[in-house]
Design a protein around this motif. Structure first.
Motif, PDB file in Angstrom:
ATOM      1  N   SER A  59       0.850  -1.190   0.000  1.00  0.00           N
ATOM      2  CA  SER A  59       0.000   0.000   0.000  1.00  0.00           C
ATOM      3  C   SER A  59       0.892   1.250   0.000  1.00  0.00           C
ATOM      4  CB  SER A  59      -0.920  -0.003   1.215  1.00  0.00           C
ATOM      5  OG  SER A  59      -0.148  -0.055   2.376  1.00  0.00           O
ATOM      6  N   GLY A  60       0.344   2.322  -0.547  1.00  0.00           N
ATOM      7  CA  GLY A  60       1.083   3.583  -0.584  1.00  0.00           C
ATOM      8  C   GLY A  60       1.963   3.735  -1.819  1.00  0.00           C
ATOM      9  N   VAL A  61       2.120   2.646  -2.593  1.00  0.00           N
ATOM     10  CA  VAL A  61       2.948   2.726  -3.808  1.00  0.00           C
ATOM     11  C   VAL A  61       2.122   3.372  -4.933  1.00  0.00           C
ATOM     12  CG1 VAL A  61       3.982   1.314  -5.656  1.00  0.00           C
ATOM     13  CG2 VAL A  61       4.393   0.731  -3.261  1.00  0.00           C
ATOM     14  N   PRO A  62       2.564   4.504  -5.468  1.00  0.00           N
ATOM     15  CA  PRO A  62       1.779   5.111  -6.546  1.00  0.00           C
ATOM     16  C   PRO A  62       1.964   4.366  -7.873  1.00  0.00           C
ATOM     17  CG  PRO A  62       3.726   6.442  -6.111  1.00  0.00           C
ATOM     18  CD  PRO A  62       3.746   5.309  -5.118  1.00  0.00           C
ATOM     19  N   VAL A  63       0.830   4.047  -8.492  1.00  0.00           N
ATOM     20  CA  VAL A  63       0.854   3.478  -9.841  1.00  0.00           C
ATOM     21  C   VAL A  63       0.391   4.611 -10.759  1.00  0.00           C
ATOM     22  CG1 VAL A  63      -0.076   1.706 -11.379  1.00  0.00           C
ATOM     23  CG2 VAL A  63       0.386   1.159  -8.980  1.00  0.00           C
ATOM     24  N   ILE A  64       1.353   5.182 -11.476  1.00  0.00           N
ATOM     25  CA  ILE A  64       1.120   6.420 -12.229  1.00  0.00           C
ATOM     26  C   ILE A  64       0.871   6.087 -13.694  1.00  0.00           C
ATOM     27  CG2 ILE A  64       2.193   8.610 -12.920  1.00  0.00           C
ATOM     28  CD1 ILE A  64       3.858   8.415 -10.292  1.00  0.00           C
ATOM     29  N   VAL A  65      -0.250   6.540 -14.224  1.00  0.00           N
ATOM     30  CA  VAL A  65      -0.600   6.214 -15.609  1.00  0.00           C
ATOM     31  C   VAL A  65      -0.744   7.515 -16.400  1.00  0.00           C
ATOM     32  CG1 VAL A  65      -2.179   4.951 -17.114  1.00  0.00           C
ATOM     33  CG2 VAL A  65      -1.881   4.209 -14.743  1.00  0.00           C
ATOM     34  N   VAL A  66       0.164   7.718 -17.363  1.00  0.00           N
ATOM     35  CA  VAL A  66       0.091   8.908 -18.209  1.00  0.00           C
ATOM     36  C   VAL A  66      -0.712   8.526 -19.455  1.00  0.00           C
ATOM     37  CG1 VAL A  66       1.422  10.701 -19.396  1.00  0.00           C
ATOM     38  CG2 VAL A  66       2.374   9.568 -17.368  1.00  0.00           C
ATOM     39  N   ILE A  67      -1.865   9.176 -19.600  1.00  0.00           N
ATOM     40  CA  ILE A  67      -2.823   8.754 -20.631  1.00  0.00           C
ATOM     41  C   ILE A  67      -2.820   9.703 -21.829  1.00  0.00           C
ATOM     42  CG2 ILE A  67      -5.270   8.280 -21.080  1.00  0.00           C
ATOM     43  CD1 ILE A  67      -5.563   7.566 -18.136  1.00  0.00           C
ATOM     44  N   TYR A  68      -2.441   9.127 -22.970  1.00  0.00           N
ATOM     45  CA  TYR A  68      -2.517   9.865 -24.246  1.00  0.00           C
ATOM     46  C   TYR A  68      -3.747   9.321 -24.967  1.00  0.00           C
ATOM     47  CZ  TYR A  68       2.345  11.121 -23.388  1.00  0.00           C
ATOM     48  OH  TYR A  68       3.504  11.606 -22.837  1.00  0.00           O
ATOM     49  N   HIS A  69      -4.672  10.182 -25.342  1.00  0.00           N
ATOM     50  CA  HIS A  69      -5.913   9.669 -25.920  1.00  0.00           C
ATOM     51  C   HIS A  69      -6.192  10.242 -27.302  1.00  0.00           C
ATOM     52  CE1 HIS A  69      -7.745  13.459 -24.479  1.00  0.00           C
ATOM     53  NE2 HIS A  69      -6.849  13.311 -23.537  1.00  0.00           N
ATOM     54  N   GLY A  70      -5.204  10.953 -27.880  1.00  0.00           N
ATOM     55  CA  GLY A  70      -5.435  11.592 -29.177  1.00  0.00           C
ATOM     56  C   GLY A  70      -5.215  10.668 -30.367  1.00  0.00           C
ATOM     57  N   HIS A  71      -4.635   9.495 -30.159  1.00  0.00           N
ATOM     58  CA  HIS A  71      -4.335   8.590 -31.284  1.00  0.00           C
ATOM     59  C   HIS A  71      -5.433   7.527 -31.393  1.00  0.00           C
ATOM     60  CE1 HIS A  71      -3.119   5.337 -28.550  1.00  0.00           C
ATOM     61  NE2 HIS A  71      -2.665   6.311 -27.783  1.00  0.00           N
ATOM     62  N   PRO A  72      -5.537   6.855 -32.548  1.00  0.00           N
ATOM     63  CA  PRO A  72      -6.564   5.815 -32.681  1.00  0.00           C
ATOM     64  C   PRO A  72      -6.368   4.738 -31.603  1.00  0.00           C
ATOM     65  CG  PRO A  72      -5.503   6.262 -34.797  1.00  0.00           C
ATOM     66  CD  PRO A  72      -4.722   7.018 -33.766  1.00  0.00           C
ATOM     67  N   GLY A  73      -7.428   4.406 -30.940  1.00  0.00           N
ATOM     68  CA  GLY A  73      -7.331   3.408 -29.859  1.00  0.00           C
ATOM     69  C   GLY A  73      -7.105   4.048 -28.497  1.00  0.00           C
ATOM     70  N   GLY A  74      -6.621   5.293 -28.524  1.00  0.00           N
ATOM     71  CA  GLY A  74      -6.309   5.972 -27.262  1.00  0.00           C
ATOM     72  C   GLY A  74      -7.561   6.220 -26.420  1.00  0.00           C
ATOM     73  N   ASN A  75      -8.644   6.529 -27.119  1.00  0.00           N
ATOM     74  CA  ASN A  75      -9.876   6.819 -26.393  1.00  0.00           C
ATOM     75  C   ASN A  75     -10.449   5.570 -25.720  1.00  0.00           C
ATOM     76  OD1 ASN A  75     -11.170   9.076 -25.681  1.00  0.00           O
ATOM     77  ND2 ASN A  75     -12.726   8.952 -27.296  1.00  0.00           N
ATOM     78  N   ALA A  76     -10.360   4.439 -26.423  1.00  0.00           N
ATOM     79  CA  ALA A  76     -10.860   3.173 -25.856  1.00  0.00           C
ATOM     80  C   ALA A  76     -10.035   2.801 -24.627  1.00  0.00           C
ATOM     81  CB  ALA A  76     -10.776   2.068 -26.897  1.00  0.00           C
ATOM     82  N   GLU A  77      -8.733   3.025 -24.734  1.00  0.00           N
ATOM     83  CA  GLU A  77      -7.868   2.684 -23.600  1.00  0.00           C
ATOM     84  C   GLU A  77      -8.164   3.606 -22.406  1.00  0.00           C
ATOM     85  OE1 GLU A  77      -3.651   3.235 -24.245  1.00  0.00           O
ATOM     86  OE2 GLU A  77      -3.225   1.510 -22.966  1.00  0.00           O
ATOM     87  N   ARG A  78      -8.333   4.871 -22.705  1.00  0.00           N
ATOM     88  CA  ARG A  78      -8.660   5.836 -21.656  1.00  0.00           C
ATOM     89  C   ARG A  78      -9.970   5.444 -20.960  1.00  0.00           C
ATOM     90  NH1 ARG A  78     -10.281  11.836 -23.427  1.00  0.00           N
ATOM     91  NH2 ARG A  78     -11.294  12.486 -21.532  1.00  0.00           N
ATOM     92  N   THR A  79     -10.973   5.070 -21.753  1.00  0.00           N
ATOM     93  CA  THR A  79     -12.257   4.679 -21.176  1.00  0.00           C
ATOM     94  C   THR A  79     -12.096   3.451 -20.290  1.00  0.00           C
ATOM     95  OG1 THR A  79     -13.326   5.516 -23.152  1.00  0.00           O
ATOM     96  CG2 THR A  79     -14.643   4.052 -21.796  1.00  0.00           C
ATOM     97  N   ALA A  80     -11.290   2.499 -20.740  1.00  0.00           N
ATOM     98  CA  ALA A  80     -11.083   1.275 -19.953  1.00  0.00           C
ATOM     99  C   ALA A  80     -10.380   1.585 -18.635  1.00  0.00           C
ATOM    100  CB  ALA A  80     -10.272   0.271 -20.766  1.00  0.00           C
TER     101      ALA A  80
END
Ligand code: SAM
Length: 199
Positions: free
Chosen positions: A121-142
């Motif tokens: 616990s306390g470990v940050p899992v950092i996710v940098v989300i790029y959603h401008g490319h094809p497939g990016g939006n689906a991944e962001r939604t997931a």
């Protein structure tokens, strides 16, 4: 953000090493006694990262894993897993390379969930989300759907974003498990049956 959470001697994960920019940054931050486990599915990325590390004499602080990031929990020893202090995902495609090869909704969500379940616990899992490319939006939604499914008593999710930009700027979701008793998280791990346990 990640620099605030790590120091020399720590073990950290770069879940998408790409051209090695983040891996080199992390290696420098945890050296001389820490370690980085870096993952990528493209051999081109693994080679580029190794070359970058070598140039800066940082290669001994990094293990490069040429495989998908959701295998981290099954590849690391118990000691390594309990020592993890941060993990970062930089989603999307390898800059300067084949834009068809991108991170995917299924492996990203599986990996984020597995890291939350496995690491302390306390470990940050950092996710940098790029959603401008094809497939990016689906991944962001997931990724956002996963965030919404997590119990707020068990995992804290923070969002950092650039505002008032013309294009689709990346934003960051940080997941942090708040305690070790996480029945909701355990149930979700089972529900996301696509999580692999193979190394
Ligand atoms: C935006 S780039 C990463 C940039 C990198 N952090 C840097 O500093 O250069 C995304 C990388 O994720 C990798 N990738 C895609 N799916 C992956 C997976 N399932 N596991 C690990 N890496 C993956 C791609 O091959 C690509 O190199």
């Amino acid at each position: 953000m990640i620099a605030q959470n790590i120091r020399p001697g720590d073990t950290v994960i770069d879940a998408t090493c790409g051209n090695g920019g983040d891996t080199a940054f992390l290696a420098e931050a945890v050296s001389p006694s820490g370690h980085v486990h870096a993952f990528d599915i493209q051999s081109e990325a693994i080679q580029a990262t190794y070359a970058r590390l070598q140039k800066r004499s940082l290669e001994s602080y990094v293990t490069l894993h040429h495989c998908s990031h959701e295998y981290a929990a099954s590849l690391l020893t118990d000691k390594e897993k309990t020592g993890i202090r941060a993990a970062i995902f930089n989603l999307g495609y390898l800059p300067g390379s084949d834009k068809q090869i991108v991170t995917s909704a299924s492996s990203t969500t599986a990996a984020v969930l597995s890291y939350l379940h496995t690491f302390p616990s306390g470990v940050p899992v950092i996710v940098v989300i790029y959603h401008g490319h094809p497939g990016g939006n689906a991944e962001r939604t997931a990724v956002e759907s996963l965030a919404a499914e997590l119990s707020e008593q068990e995992v804290r999710v923070l969002r950092y974003s650039l505002e008032f930009q013309e294009k689709a700027p990346p934003y960051v979701l940080t997941f942090e498990k708040t305690g070790e008793d996480t029945p909701g998280l355990s149930k979700l791990v089972q529900a996301y049956s696509h999580i692999s346990t193979k190394g």
